[in-house]
Design a protein around this motif. Sequence first.
Motif, short mmCIF file in Angstrom:
data_model
loop_
_atom_site.label_atom_id
_atom_site.label_comp_id
_atom_site.label_asym_id
_atom_site.label_seq_id
_atom_site.Cartn_x
_atom_site.Cartn_y
_atom_site.Cartn_z
N ARG A 15 61.93 1.10 -1.06
CA ARG A 15 61.19 -0.10 -0.93
C ARG A 15 60.95 -1.03 -0.25
NH1 ARG A 15 56.18 1.77 -3.61
NH2 ARG A 15 56.21 3.38 -5.21
N GLU A 16 63.16 -1.60 -0.57
CA GLU A 16 62.72 -2.90 -0.51
C GLU A 16 63.39 -2.87 1.18
OE1 GLU A 16 66.84 -0.34 -1.73
OE2 GLU A 16 64.52 -0.91 -2.93
N ARG A 17 63.38 -1.69 2.11
CA ARG A 17 64.32 -1.56 3.00
C ARG A 17 63.23 -2.36 3.93
NH1 ARG A 17 66.87 3.76 4.32
NH2 ARG A 17 68.57 2.63 3.12
N LEU A 18 61.61 -1.40 4.54
CA LEU A 18 60.98 -2.93 5.09
C LEU A 18 60.93 -4.05 4.73
CD1 LEU A 18 58.82 -2.92 7.39
CD2 LEU A 18 57.27 -2.37 5.72
N ALA A 19 60.83 -4.66 2.89
CA ALA A 19 60.96 -6.08 3.80
C ALA A 19 62.49 -6.34 4.05
CB ALA A 19 60.83 -6.31 1.80
N ALA A 20 63.26 -6.36 4.08
CA ALA A 20 64.79 -6.59 4.06
C ALA A 20 64.69 -6.27 5.71
CB ALA A 20 65.77 -5.65 4.32
N VAL A 21 64.59 -5.57 6.23
CA VAL A 21 63.74 -5.47 8.05
C VAL A 21 63.29 -6.90 8.77
CG1 VAL A 21 63.08 -3.55 9.85
CG2 VAL A 21 65.01 -3.47 8.16
N ALA A 22 61.72 -6.59 7.16
CA ALA A 22 61.07 -7.69 7.94
C ALA A 22 61.74 -8.98 8.53
CB ALA A 22 59.95 -7.78 7.66
N ALA A 23 62.47 -9.71 7.23
CA ALA A 23 62.98 -10.40 7.21
C ALA A 23 64.02 -10.72 8.20
CB ALA A 23 63.37 -10.65 5.33
N ARG A 24 64.77 -10.21 8.37
CA ARG A 24 66.09 -10.03 8.73
C ARG A 24 65.59 -10.16 11.26
NH1 ARG A 24 70.95 -10.76 7.82
NH2 ARG A 24 71.75 -9.86 5.64
N PHE A 25 64.30 -9.06 11.21
CA PHE A 25 64.06 -9.61 12.09
C PHE A 25 63.42 -10.89 12.64
CE2 PHE A 25 66.45 -4.71 12.77
CZ PHE A 25 66.36 -5.39 14.40
#
Length: 361
Positions: free
Chosen positions: A231-241
């Motif tokens: 679940r946390e993967r999309l939020a992490a990708v969105a934050a970094r990109f």
Amino acid sequence: MNPRAELLIDTAAGPAQVTAPAPRDVWWDLAGRDAHLGVTQTPTWLDCLCETGPYRDASRLYAFADGTRIVLPLVGRERRPGRLDAEESWPAGWGIGGPVASGAVSPGQARALLADLAHRPALRVAVRFRPQDAALWQRAVPGGFRLEPHMNQAVDLDGGFGAVWQHRFHTRARRDVKRAEKAHLDVEADRAGLLAPVFEELYDRSIERWAAQQHEPRALARWRRRREFPRERLAAVAARFGESCTIWVARNAGEPAAAIVVLRHGPHAKFWRAAMDRDLAHPVRAVPLLYRLAVEEACAQGCRVFDLGESAPGSSLEHFKAGFGGVGRPSPRYWRERLPVSAAERGLRTAVKRVIRFQDA
């Protein structure tokens, strides 16, 4: 950051200095000059792996005497001794890795890089190459590596969206988009990660649909899918990109119906993930509408290619992506193992599928 190591190796292409992990400034410099660089070959993508999975930076910089520099994006497994490590570019599900260079790589240099990987102490070493220069690296692969074929589909955006719509979108795709437009769906493009929870909700519904299609127990499907995409993967990708990550959401009568995630780096846009509530999305063709809007935006942003990701040849997914102009090209993955771990894993998965009467979709 892992401690940096440097060593000098002798190769058939002359001496080469290897630095691991690869210095980020060099990697970004090469990324800016590599005409075919994809989103998943950037340091940002490696950071996403390490933040949301059990990985560490194992990237390697190869500097040759003639001035050629090559970075190989690579991750290893956290907290594993060398002989049990897996060094991959990338692990399954993370897309295309492969070498990054500012110019032409000679056959000798390609062989030198892969020979170095062949001698790594890790239990498993694997590299997946991008289609544009796969032929060079395929010819350089040493003995002991096995081929794992993959196909990647991408849309050529040359000529702008008018040309893509008229000449590359198939009639069926244009028809579906027009049907969606008549349904007056509400579409939102989020570049701040705010719609990540909406995507996750739709993804959970997708898991339930896939489980029913595949005759798979829901609990097993949820565990398996969420292990691969926590679940946390999309939020992490969105934050970094940041603004280079767009979550597109289509609502039908106010209810979330479909969502896709698109990433961008320079002139390269990449479709990454999709999810939907089929009962709400399919009758009004919400997903084709999101594809159309994402491709149009990529054209407006000056992108040259829209990467639609991997598909199995002959599959319904390949057929769907071809409707939007997706042309398939080989993107081979080569790997070697010191012990037959993958074969044992495949055998276990096959046995479980047989027990639950799993049906591949």
